[in-house]
Design an enzyme around this catalytic site. Structure first.
Site, mmCIF file in Angstrom:
data_model
loop_
_atom_site.group_PDB
_atom_site.id
_atom_site.type_symbol
_atom_site.label_atom_id
_atom_site.label_comp_id
_atom_site.label_asym_id
_atom_site.label_seq_id
_atom_site.Cartn_x
_atom_site.Cartn_y
_atom_site.Cartn_z
ATOM 1 C CG HIS A 1 52.514 27.578 50.585
ATOM 2 N ND1 HIS A 1 53.270 26.749 49.780
ATOM 3 C CD2 HIS A 1 53.226 27.766 51.717
ATOM 4 C CE1 HIS A 1 54.391 26.428 50.421
ATOM 5 N NE2 HIS A 1 54.386 27.045 51.599
ATOM 6 C CB SER B 1 30.026 43.737 33.535
ATOM 7 O OG SER B 1 29.249 42.872 32.727
ATOM 8 C CE LYS C 1 32.034 40.639 36.509
ATOM 9 N NZ LYS C 1 33.083 39.795 36.953
ATOM 10 C CD GLU D 1 41.213 41.642 34.957
ATOM 11 O OE1 GLU D 1 40.786 40.489 34.858
ATOM 12 O OE2 GLU D 1 40.531 42.649 34.675
#
Ligand code: ARG
Length: 459
Positions: free
Chosen positions: A157, A278, A284, A291
């Site tokens: 979980h 970024s 970043k 992704e």
């Protein structure tokens, strides 16, 4: 145009829209090498059977060499008016060698031709995926061996459950990708029958030798039924099914890389090679490759749904609907290939932060099960009772803001006198993973043994 291609009963050329909806050359040119190989095998068989003269076969062979060279040299005059790769190759061949080119299509149809080309192409891709997935497994096994003892929190979980080792976690994916390879191997076995010689749908009256062309093209045997030969696309559906499952595995590991590399976790650092900065936030380090791998399952599964939907309810034999088989399959192959290779690169490049993993593993009362097991083993409690008692220990630790391994022997005895000082030894994460010695469990020794097995089984 229709007049040019079919002559006979056509008076005028197709409309521009007809050409646009009908022509497949823009994408099926990708099958050129298979189309030429199929034509070569067909021509040689026609020669061996006395259906074509030796001179014609030689002219065809030489002409196909030139067509191949032109396509690979980038100066082949692809024409949309000629619809597809089959007509483009044949028309150019005929331009080059004359009448012999026109005899090539004896005893054959574009229906068996396209089915043959597509199978040959997908077979190559399945072989390539076997190698790419093997590379990915090799990277995972190598990292698993390096991290056989690196303790991390195991989750259920996404809540801290029990400590595991990072090596154990990597080997879980080795198993998944092993099954993906197995599914592709199975698909390849069923795919590897030759449709060539099915002709349009009914077979042919020419005395062709389908066994000869099957062998020449590396197929195990000719397909037994000509209607099936030109109608079947389940070989592509089966690949897409295997590809979709494989893509879900890739998406899961990608998701974990995204989570693990996030600031609150810091379990791993992704290399510069697979991250981006970024344009506005200088700090970043975005895990874009992970992704995108996570996302690719969308288009791969989309391809499977597309082709399933195209094939559903199609009457035998060939219908033009089936031309819609190639773009989704090509796209899925490209997406999966990139995703597998990018994942291999990310795994190889990954910098692991064992301290962050260990710190998190020790939190979340992850060794509570170990205490309960100890109570069963050493104090003779039934497991349910041990579970309850351990719950009280967790609450005591919680109330004082301590980890389980920070509790003293007195703290434990205060909860219940049956919890002796020896119980403290099972509360560390190292003791916990070392104790998981059951076959397939997370103990470092087991992980090393299973990694060695995996090398034997997969590499
Ligand atoms: N371009 C066609 C396809 O990809 C080739 C087969 C065409 N056959 C036909 N009868 N029109 O399916």
């Amino acid at each position: 145009s229709g007049v040019m291609m079919w002559g006979g009963h056509f008076d005028s050329a197709p409309s521009d829209l007809m050409q646009e909806i009908n022509a497949s050359i823009d994408f099926d040119k990708r099958l050129y090498a298979q189309d030429i190989a199929g034509s070569r095998a067909h021509a040689r068989m026609l020669g061996a059977q006395g259906i074509l003269s030796d001179e014609d076969v030689q002219a065809i062979d030489g002409g196909l060499d030139q067509v191949l060279a032109e396509i690979e040299g980038g100066d082949f005059p692809f024409s949309r008016a000629l619809e597809d790769i089959h007509m483009n190759v044949e028309a150019r061949l005929t331009e080059l060698i004359g009448d012999a080119g026109k005899r090539l299509h004896t005893g054959r149809s574009r229906n068996d031709q396209v089915a043959t080309d597509f199978r040959l192409w997908l077979r190559d891709m399945l072989d390539r995926f076997d190698i790419q997935l093997r590379d990915l497994q090799a990277a995972l096994i190598e990292r698993a061996e390096q991290h056989a003892e690196t303790v991390m929190p195991g989750f259920t979980h996404l809540q801290t459950a029990q400590p595991v080792t990072l090596g154990h976690h990597f080997l879980a994916y080795v198993e998944m990708f092993g099954r993906d390879r197995g599914r592709m191997t199975d698909a390849r076995r069923r795919l590897n029958e030759s449709p060539l010689g099915s002709a349009a749908l009914a077979g042919t009256s020419f005395p062709i030798d389908r066994h000869m062309t099957a062998t020449a093209l590396g197929f195990d045997r000719p397909m037994a039924n000509s209607l099936d030969g030109v109608s079947a696309r389940d070989f592509a559906l089966e690949f897409l099914g295997a590809a979709t499952i494989c893509a879900t595995h890739l998406s899961r590991i990608a998701e974990e890389l995204v989570i693990w590399s996030s600031a609150p976790f810091r379990f791993v650092r992704m290399s510069d090679a697979y991250t981006t900065g970024s344009s506005i936030m200088p700090q970043k380090r975005n895990p874009d490759a992970a992704e995108l791998v996570r996302a690719k399952v969308g288009r791969i599964m989309g391809a499977q749904v597309t082709l399933m939907t195209v094939m559903k309810g199609l009457p035998l034999a060939y219908s033009k609907d089936m031309q819609e088989d190639k773009e989704p399959t090509f796209d899925a192959v490209d997406a999966l290939s990139l995703a597998v290779q990018a994942t291999t690169g990310m795994i190889r490049d990954l910098t692991v932060n064992p301290d962050a993993m260990r710190a998190q593993a020790a939190g979340g009362y992850s060794t509570a099960t170990d205490l309960a097991d100890w109570l069963v083993r050493s104090a003779g409690l039934p497991f349910r009772e041990a579970h309850h008692l351990t719950g009280r220990v967790v609450r005591a630790a919680e109330q004082r803001g301590l980890r389980l391994d920070e509790l003293t022997a007195e703290d434990l005895a205060a909860v219940d006198a049956r919890i002796g000082a020896e119980a403290m030894a099972v509360l560390t994460v190292d003791a916990s993973v070392r104790s998981r010695t059951s076959y397939g469990g997370t103990a470092p020794e087991g992980v090393r043994a299973r990694a060695a097995d995996a090398r034997e089984r997969f590499l």
